[in-house]
Design a protein around this motif. Structure first.
Motif, PDB file in Angstrom:
ATOM      1  N   LYS A  52       0.745  -1.166   0.000  1.00 45.57           N
ATOM      2  CA  LYS A  52       0.056   0.050  -0.052  1.00 45.57           C
ATOM      3  C   LYS A  52       0.760   1.178   0.045  1.00 45.57           C
ATOM      4  O   LYS A  52       0.503   2.301  -0.491  1.00 45.57           O
ATOM      5  CB  LYS A  52      -0.816  -0.163   1.145  1.00 45.57           C
ATOM      6  N   GLY A  53       1.865   1.261   0.925  1.00 40.97           N
ATOM      7  CA  GLY A  53       2.805   2.397   0.982  1.00 40.97           C
ATOM      8  C   GLY A  53       3.378   2.703  -0.463  1.00 40.97           C
ATOM      9  O   GLY A  53       3.591   3.904  -1.095  1.00 40.97           O
ATOM     10  N   LEU A  54       3.856   1.351  -1.407  1.00 39.78           N
ATOM     11  CA  LEU A  54       4.429   1.740  -2.572  1.00 39.78           C
ATOM     12  C   LEU A  54       3.510   2.187  -3.497  1.00 39.78           C
ATOM     13  O   LEU A  54       3.719   2.962  -4.750  1.00 39.78           O
ATOM     14  CB  LEU A  54       4.918   0.096  -2.866  1.00 39.78           C
ATOM     15  N   GLU A  56       0.960   4.303  -2.920  1.00 40.65           N
ATOM     16  CA  GLU A  56       0.965   5.769  -2.710  1.00 40.65           C
ATOM     17  C   GLU A  56       1.831   6.320  -3.512  1.00 40.65           C
ATOM     18  O   GLU A  56       1.749   7.592  -3.678  1.00 40.65           O
ATOM     19  CB  GLU A  56       0.994   5.870  -0.967  1.00 40.65           C
ATOM     20  N   LYS A  57       3.215   5.811  -3.570  1.00 37.26           N
ATOM     21  CA  LYS A  57       4.246   6.442  -4.082  1.00 37.26           C
ATOM     22  C   LYS A  57       4.525   6.334  -5.804  1.00 37.26           C
ATOM     23  O   LYS A  57       5.215   6.366  -6.462  1.00 37.26           O
ATOM     24  CB  LYS A  57       5.683   5.813  -3.633  1.00 37.26           C
ATOM     25  N   LYS A  58       3.164   5.354  -6.272  1.00 32.64           N
ATOM     26  CA  LYS A  58       3.186   5.008  -7.595  1.00 32.64           C
ATOM     27  C   LYS A  58       4.193   3.897  -7.996  1.00 32.64           C
ATOM     28  O   LYS A  58       4.605   3.989  -9.259  1.00 32.64           O
ATOM     29  CB  LYS A  58       3.348   6.061  -8.403  1.00 32.64           C
ATOM     30  N   ASN A  59       4.749   3.373  -7.073  1.00 33.02           N
ATOM     31  CA  ASN A  59       5.816   2.237  -7.295  1.00 33.02           C
ATOM     32  C   ASN A  59       5.131   1.136  -7.772  1.00 33.02           C
ATOM     33  O   ASN A  59       5.237   0.037  -6.864  1.00 33.02           O
ATOM     34  CB  ASN A  59       6.958   2.346  -6.441  1.00 33.02           C
ATOM     35  N   TYR A  60       4.311   0.925  -8.759  1.00 33.20           N
ATOM     36  CA  TYR A  60       3.603  -0.318  -9.050  1.00 33.20           C
ATOM     37  C   TYR A  60       4.442  -1.633  -9.168  1.00 33.20           C
ATOM     38  O   TYR A  60       4.049  -2.640  -8.884  1.00 33.20           O
ATOM     39  CB  TYR A  60       2.771   0.233 -10.265  1.00 33.20           C
ATOM     40  N   CYS A  86      -3.766  -2.474  -8.823  1.00 31.89           N
ATOM     41  CA  CYS A  86      -2.264  -2.160  -9.075  1.00 31.89           C
ATOM     42  C   CYS A  86      -1.853  -2.796 -10.379  1.00 31.89           C
ATOM     43  O   CYS A  86      -1.050  -1.773 -11.198  1.00 31.89           O
ATOM     44  CB  CYS A  86      -1.387  -2.934  -8.042  1.00 31.89           C
TER      45      CYS A  86
END
Length: 318
Positions: A52-54, A56-60, A86
């Motif tokens: 979820k944190g990734l 939010e950073k758009k690190n899909y 995702c």
């Protein structure tokens, strides 16, 4: 003046039973209990939070595999929905289309109507964006195999527009490990592409290729029946009887302890001792019955017929 409180004394009297009852019953059941499937909800939750944190950073690219790993450890519908979202945001539209459908089916099984509706709507929204790629083959593919990337395509799929993710796809015609034909295409969102492989000019296989194909087919053919296990359970009847005796003995022991704890006489302690003997005997029977022993060779007898004066005798095993 001091007054006694029966309610306060009650927990102290029953405390041993809270530990004895589960132990007795668990000991009997564990004799034949199979290993449970591996799951780790704690690890699944940790992976979910990191993903979820990734997101939010758009690190899909890093978030999607963590959602997938979390779902494998604990298949929660919320994790599947986040995985589908995702994949869609990462641009893996075909995978997202499948994941939304799986989430819809899971939510339906679990009776979660709001999430079922959400997954249904999202799958319908992504459907027209998914590229489709159809593969055509001219000529016979006997002895040949067609691959889209590393996915083997069956002949029944030829000419059918199949969902793919956007990006480059390579279609190959192979014989064994040899690539005979190759075509590539760049699929784009909403695109409909077609690749045609011409197998009419493919040379016939060499004797070495035929021998290799026959050897591979021979390796996958079950010429001999699988060997029977060399060990068997000593006695299923003894195992089942031991479980039943152990469970009954456990409850008899609990009943005796309850009677003794309530101020019973020696009879209650006698019942407790008898129940303990039943429990011990049941566990022993179950353990012995569940032991693996060497399988005894099967002996067959051929019936024999003897004719005598005024009589006929048949001897054998039936």
């Amino acid at each position: 003046m001091t007054t006694s409180c029966p309610a306060a004394a009650e927990p102290s009297r029953r405390r041993p039973l809270r530990f004895i009852a589960p132990v007795l019953l668990g000991a009997a059941i564990s004799i034949a209990q199979a290993p449970a499937l591996a799951s780790d909800p704690a690890a699944a939750e940790a992976l979910f939070q990191v993903a979820k944190g990734l997101m939010e950073k758009k690190n899909y690219a890093e978030a999607c595999p963590k959602f997938e790993a979390s779902y494998k450890l604990d298949p929660a519908i919320g994790t599947k929905l986040n995985l589908a979202d995702c994949l869609e945001k990462q641009g893996q539209l075909a995978k997202a289309w499948v994941a939304w459908g799986e989430a819809r089916d899971q939510a339906k099984r679990e009776g979660d109507k709001p999430r079922e509706d959400l997954a249904t709507r999202r799958q319908k929204e992504v459907d027209p964006r998914v590229p489709r790629l159809s593969v055509q083959v001219k000529g016979s593919v006997e002895g040949l195999v067609v691959y889209r990337d590393e996915v083997k395509l069956e002949p029944v799929t030829f000419g059918v527009p199949l969902p793919v993710d956007p990006g480059k796809h390579v279609v190959t015609l192979r014989r064994g490990k040899d690539v005979l034909k190759e075509e590539s295409v760049e699929s784009k969102e909403k695109g409909k592409d077609e690749v045609t492989l011409d197998a009419t000019d493919v040379p016939p296989p060499t004797p070495e290729q035929i021998a290799e194909a026959n050897a591979q087919a021979q390796m996958g053919r079950p010429d001999k029946p699988k060997p029977r296990p060399t060990t068997v359970r000593r006695s299923t009847g003894m195992l089942v009887g031991g479980i039943i005796l152990g469970v009954v003995g456990g409850f008899v022991t609990i009943g005796g302890l309850v009677g003794a704890g309530a101020g019973g006489d020696g009879v209650a302690w006698g019942v407790t001792g008898f129940g303990a003997l039943m429990l011990g005997g049941g566990i022993t029977m179950g353990v012995i019955g569940n032991q693996r022993v060497k399988r005894q060779p099967e002996v067959t007898y051929t019936p024999q017929v003897f004719l005598g004066p005024g009589s006929v005798m048949v001897r054998g095993q039936f």
